[in-house]
Design a protein around this motif. Structure first.
Motif, PDB file in Angstrom:
ATOM      1  N   VAL A 149      13.690  14.822  47.297  1.00 22.57           N
ATOM      2  CA  VAL A 149      14.244  14.075  46.168  1.00 22.57           C
ATOM      3  C   VAL A 149      14.701  12.731  46.723  1.00 22.57           C
ATOM      4  O   VAL A 149      15.549  12.676  47.609  1.00 22.57           O
ATOM      5  CB  VAL A 149      15.425  14.796  45.494  1.00 22.57           C
ATOM      6  CG1 VAL A 149      15.999  13.924  44.374  1.00 22.57           C
ATOM      7  CG2 VAL A 149      14.997  16.148  44.943  1.00 22.57           C
ATOM      8  N   MET A 150      14.120  11.648  46.229  1.00 26.26           N
ATOM      9  CA  MET A 150      14.533  10.306  46.631  1.00 26.26           C
ATOM     10  C   MET A 150      15.516   9.760  45.606  1.00 26.26           C
ATOM     11  O   MET A 150      15.376  10.023  44.413  1.00 26.26           O
ATOM     12  CB  MET A 150      13.330   9.377  46.725  1.00 26.26           C
ATOM     13  CG  MET A 150      12.367   9.710  47.839  1.00 26.26           C
ATOM     14  SD  MET A 150      10.990   8.516  47.895  1.00 26.26           S
ATOM     15  CE  MET A 150      10.100   9.129  49.335  1.00 26.26           C
ATOM     16  N   PHE A 151      16.502   8.991  46.087  1.00 25.43           N
ATOM     17  CA  PHE A 151      17.435   8.353  45.157  1.00 25.43           C
ATOM     18  C   PHE A 151      17.628   6.887  45.543  1.00 25.43           C
ATOM     19  O   PHE A 151      17.481   6.510  46.697  1.00 25.43           O
ATOM     20  CB  PHE A 151      18.779   9.091  45.123  1.00 25.43           C
ATOM     21  CG  PHE A 151      19.615   8.943  46.368  1.00 25.43           C
ATOM     22  CD1 PHE A 151      20.530   7.902  46.500  1.00 25.43           C
ATOM     23  CD2 PHE A 151      19.494   9.853  47.410  1.00 25.43           C
ATOM     24  CE1 PHE A 151      21.298   7.767  47.645  1.00 25.43           C
ATOM     25  CE2 PHE A 151      20.262   9.731  48.560  1.00 25.43           C
ATOM     26  CZ  PHE A 151      21.165   8.679  48.683  1.00 25.43           C
ATOM     27  N   ASP A 152      17.939   6.089  44.547  1.00 26.71           N
ATOM     28  CA  ASP A 152      18.211   4.660  44.697  1.00 26.71           C
ATOM     29  C   ASP A 152      16.994   3.925  45.245  1.00 26.71           C
ATOM     30  O   ASP A 152      16.240   3.327  44.495  1.00 26.71           O
ATOM     31  CB  ASP A 152      19.440   4.431  45.594  1.00 26.71           C
ATOM     32  CG  ASP A 152      19.879   2.966  45.578  1.00 26.71           C
ATOM     33  OD1 ASP A 152      20.040   2.418  44.477  1.00 26.71           O
ATOM     34  OD2 ASP A 152      20.057   2.371  46.661  1.00 26.71           O
ATOM     35  N   ARG A 153      16.780   3.956  46.563  1.00 27.99           N
ATOM     36  CA  ARG A 153      15.595   3.337  47.157  1.00 27.99           C
ATOM     37  C   ARG A 153      14.492   4.387  47.189  1.00 27.99           C
ATOM     38  O   ARG A 153      14.576   5.358  47.953  1.00 27.99           O
ATOM     39  CB  ARG A 153      15.891   2.879  48.575  1.00 27.99           C
ATOM     40  CG  ARG A 153      17.102   1.965  48.714  1.00 27.99           C
ATOM     41  CD  ARG A 153      17.259   1.655  50.174  1.00 27.99           C
ATOM     42  NE  ARG A 153      18.476   0.956  50.503  1.00 27.99           N
ATOM     43  CZ  ARG A 153      18.804   0.620  51.740  1.00 27.99           C
ATOM     44  NH1 ARG A 153      17.989   0.937  52.736  1.00 27.99           N
ATOM     45  NH2 ARG A 153      19.926  -0.013  51.985  1.00 27.99           N
ATOM     46  N   VAL A 154      13.505   4.211  46.357  1.00 28.61           N
ATOM     47  CA  VAL A 154      12.451   5.224  46.229  1.00 28.61           C
ATOM     48  C   VAL A 154      11.085   4.581  46.470  1.00 28.61           C
ATOM     49  O   VAL A 154      10.940   3.362  46.377  1.00 28.61           O
ATOM     50  CB  VAL A 154      12.486   5.899  44.839  1.00 28.61           C
ATOM     51  CG1 VAL A 154      13.849   6.511  44.564  1.00 28.61           C
ATOM     52  CG2 VAL A 154      12.126   4.903  43.731  1.00 28.61           C
ATOM     53  N   VAL A 155      10.107   5.418  46.780  1.00 28.22           N
ATOM     54  CA  VAL A 155       8.731   4.940  46.984  1.00 28.22           C
ATOM     55  C   VAL A 155       7.894   5.413  45.807  1.00 28.22           C
ATOM     56  O   VAL A 155       7.716   6.617  45.595  1.00 28.22           O
ATOM     57  CB  VAL A 155       8.140   5.486  48.306  1.00 28.22           C
ATOM     58  CG1 VAL A 155       6.718   4.954  48.500  1.00 28.22           C
ATOM     59  CG2 VAL A 155       9.018   5.104  49.488  1.00 28.22           C
ATOM     60  N   GLU A 156       7.394   4.460  45.051  1.00 23.95           N
ATOM     61  CA  GLU A 156       6.661   4.777  43.821  1.00 23.95           C
ATOM     62  C   GLU A 156       5.440   5.663  44.085  1.00 23.95           C
ATOM     63  O   GLU A 156       5.119   6.550  43.295  1.00 23.95           O
ATOM     64  CB  GLU A 156       6.223   3.470  43.150  1.00 23.95           C
ATOM     65  CG  GLU A 156       5.671   3.652  41.754  1.00 23.95           C
ATOM     66  CD  GLU A 156       5.362   2.323  41.087  1.00 23.95           C
ATOM     67  OE1 GLU A 156       4.480   2.314  40.224  1.00 23.95           O
ATOM     68  OE2 GLU A 156       6.004   1.308  41.430  1.00 23.95           O
ATOM     69  N   ASP A 157       4.760   5.438  45.221  1.00 25.84           N
ATOM     70  CA  ASP A 157       3.503   6.144  45.497  1.00 25.84           C
ATOM     71  C   ASP A 157       3.686   7.570  46.015  1.00 25.84           C
ATOM     72  O   ASP A 157       2.708   8.302  46.159  1.00 25.84           O
ATOM     73  CB  ASP A 157       2.674   5.354  46.520  1.00 25.84           C
ATOM     74  CG  ASP A 157       2.227   4.000  45.975  1.00 25.84           C
ATOM     75  OD1 ASP A 157       2.152   3.874  44.733  1.00 25.84           O
ATOM     76  OD2 ASP A 157       1.976   3.088  46.780  1.00 25.84           O
ATOM     77  N   ILE A 158       4.925   7.958  46.345  1.00 23.24           N
ATOM     78  CA  ILE A 158       5.162   9.319  46.843  1.00 23.24           C
ATOM     79  C   ILE A 158       5.451  10.237  45.664  1.00 23.24           C
ATOM     80  O   ILE A 158       6.328   9.971  44.837  1.00 23.24           O
ATOM     81  CB  ILE A 158       6.343   9.341  47.834  1.00 23.24           C
ATOM     82  CG1 ILE A 158       6.032   8.468  49.057  1.00 23.24           C
ATOM     83  CG2 ILE A 158       6.637  10.778  48.276  1.00 23.24           C
ATOM     84  CD1 ILE A 158       4.854   8.912  49.885  1.00 23.24           C
ATOM     85  N   ASN A 159       4.689  11.332  45.588  1.00 25.89           N
ATOM     86  CA  ASN A 159       4.801  12.259  44.461  1.00 25.89           C
ATOM     87  C   ASN A 159       5.939  13.255  44.701  1.00 25.89           C
ATOM     88  O   ASN A 159       5.738  14.368  45.157  1.00 25.89           O
ATOM     89  CB  ASN A 159       3.477  13.010  44.274  1.00 25.89           C
ATOM     90  CG  ASN A 159       3.504  13.910  43.048  1.00 25.89           C
ATOM     91  OD1 ASN A 159       4.195  13.621  42.072  1.00 25.89           O
ATOM     92  ND2 ASN A 159       2.780  15.011  43.113  1.00 25.89           N
ATOM     93  N   CYS A 160       7.154  12.797  44.408  1.00 28.58           N
ATOM     94  CA  CYS A 160       8.326  13.667  44.567  1.00 28.58           C
ATOM     95  C   CYS A 160       9.326  13.344  43.470  1.00 28.58           C
ATOM     96  O   CYS A 160       9.175  12.354  42.740  1.00 28.58           O
ATOM     97  CB  CYS A 160       8.956  13.478  45.952  1.00 28.58           C
ATOM     98  SG  CYS A 160       9.737  11.865  46.193  1.00 28.58           S
TER      99      CYS A 160
END
Length: 336
Positions: A149-160
């Motif tokens: 789970v990514m929060f705040d700074r996230v990577v659009e291309d990662i499917n999570c």
């Protein structure tokens, strides 16, 4: 002293080891009364689970790995508070690590904790990772079916799963706020432009100008790739070669540097210059004057991130989702 085991508790209650394990883990197969009785006895005799054994048997440690970019940021402290609150309620432990904005440190941490130490990760991406666009360590986790789970700074291309604030609209709203207070020349000072959040804040500012028919003036827009702890005084000072009556800063340090320079030059805040910054942290409350901020609700973000991850772990959810937490403006003394 002999270590208390599940078997000892099972013998005491004349039940199977499996029943004890399920009771301690709040399985719906065991009645609430029985679970509470077994948990009370386990606490009384100071039973501590063997997490290594649990990991080998169940492939679950009930431990979450948290990776944050730095330990000095009040926002990340609030997110941790929210994660820890939900994790404790759900019977999970957390291991918190700091990437110090380093790609290599982030990679090493994920490699170390993904060897049966944690069930999943909650993280905010390091600045160096975003700058170099190196994401293989995230994809490796997903390939191993270790949820992220990514929060705040996230990577659009990662499917999570992701939990974000609407940074774009936050900047639009900040411009609207200043315009409604009578500001004519609204400046922007943004650090960390390698970060997705920095770019969104800048884009939202430009959109806000356009929406309010305010002409863009490049002389009062500063965007840098400086990291959060660098010398913001030198970054912001060139703004003051030009005239403006409001400033949106991408973080509190930038805003406070601007306030200091304004005071040196005899510019009164908020009479002559209104200042607003992202992140409603400790600096904002203790600056002079106290700083108007955009609150990102870090604790709520942490709660949502932990809830997403634990639900995924407990219910074997395979789909991913993005949750957005709206911001609001906390008005203090640095704005009209």
């Amino acid at each position: 002293m002999k270590k208390i085991t599940l078997k000892d508790i099972a013998i005491h209650f004349s039940v199977s080891i499996s029943t004890v394990s399920k009771a301690l883990n709040d399985s719906p197969e065991i009645s609430k009364a029985t679970s509470e009785e077994i948990k009370a006895y386990a606490k009384e005799i100071n039973y501590t689970p063997n997490f290594n054994a649990l990991s080998l048997k169940n492939q679950r440690t009930k431990t979450i790995g948290i990776i944050i970019p730095n330990m000095l940021n009040y926002y990340f402290a609030q997110v941790l508070k929210g994660i820890e609150k939900v994790a404790t309620q759900k019977g999970y432990k957390i291991i918190t690590c700091i990437s110090n904005e380093s790609l290599q440190k982030e990679i090493e941490t994920i490699q170390m904790l993904s060897t049966g130490v944690v069930d999943g990760f909650i993280l905010s991406v390091a600045e160096e990772t975003e700058a170099q666009k190196e994401y293989q360590h995230f994809n490796s986790c997903i390939e191993k079916e270790i949820p992220l789970v990514m929060f705040d700074r996230v990577v659009e291309d990662i499917n999570c799963d992701k939990v974000i604030t609407n940074d774009f609209m936050a900047s639009v709203n900040a411009v609207n706020y200043f315009k409604n207070k009578g500001s004519k020349k609204i400046a922007f000072a943004g650090a960390n432009m390698d970060l997705s959040v920095g770019k969104l804040r800048h884009e939202g500012y430009l959109a806000g100008l356009k929406n309010n028919n305010i002409e863009e003036d490049k002389d009062i827009i500063i965007t840098t790739h400086e990291m959060y702890y660098r010398n913001h005084d030198a970054v912001v000072r060139p703004l003051f070669d030009h005239t403006f009556d409001a400033l949106i800063a991408s973080n509190e340090s930038v805003a406070i540097a601007a306030m200091k320079i304004a005071q040196e030059k005899g510019i009164k805040i908020p009479e002559d210059l209104s200042i607003l910054a992202f992140s409603n942290g400790i600096l904002a409350r203790h600056s002079n004057p106290r700083l108007t901020t955009i609150s990102q609700h870090g604790e709520i973000i942490g709660e949502k991130a932990a809830t997403l991850l634990i639900n995924k772990l407990q219910n074997n959810i395979t789909t991913t989702s993005i949750e957005t937490v709206e911001t609001d403006i906390v008005i203090r003394d640095s704005s009209k």
